[in-house]
Design an enzyme around this catalytic site. Sequence first.
Site: not given
Length: 172
Positions: A46, A51, A94-95, A136-137, A140
Amino acid sequence: MSLLPILIAPDPRLKVQALTVDKIDEGLNRLIDDMFETMYQAPGIGLAAPQVGVAKRLVVIDIAKKDEDRQPMALLNPEILWFSDETSDYEEGCLSVPEHYAEVTRPARVRVRYMDRQGEIREIEAEGLLSTVLQHEIDHLTGKLFVDHLSTLKRGMILRKLEKAKKQAVRM
Ligand code: NI
């Protein structure tokens, strides 16, 4: 298509309130394609527009396993309409928080409304991994990272390590 640089926490651009997407044009389609390419290359399941430094309510997701066909989902202006009282724990990463993982408790199931890249309004109900990734996304888009669900102590530890790693990287 091109790879986009992924912002690493702590970064003020990860804390912004993303804005509603009001038109689907060539630029937005290119951004969606680039976000997919960036996510697959990372690799991740994701990625949210903030991000990559774009404050728009847009996320891309693909939870297919390596040996499965891709299942790309682009969600514009996603919102959680309903979530279950029942919760589940998932080890999240997370990235934007590389190399750190922690168990996060979230509602087990959610119903999400979003617009797809053709402009169609859709609703999905999700459980398991997809439910976790969606939450989660979508977090963001309001400047929230998974570490914000942890204790102050744990969050502080992770963010300090990331900050230290960043400073070292700059010196090289
Ligand atoms: Ni993330």
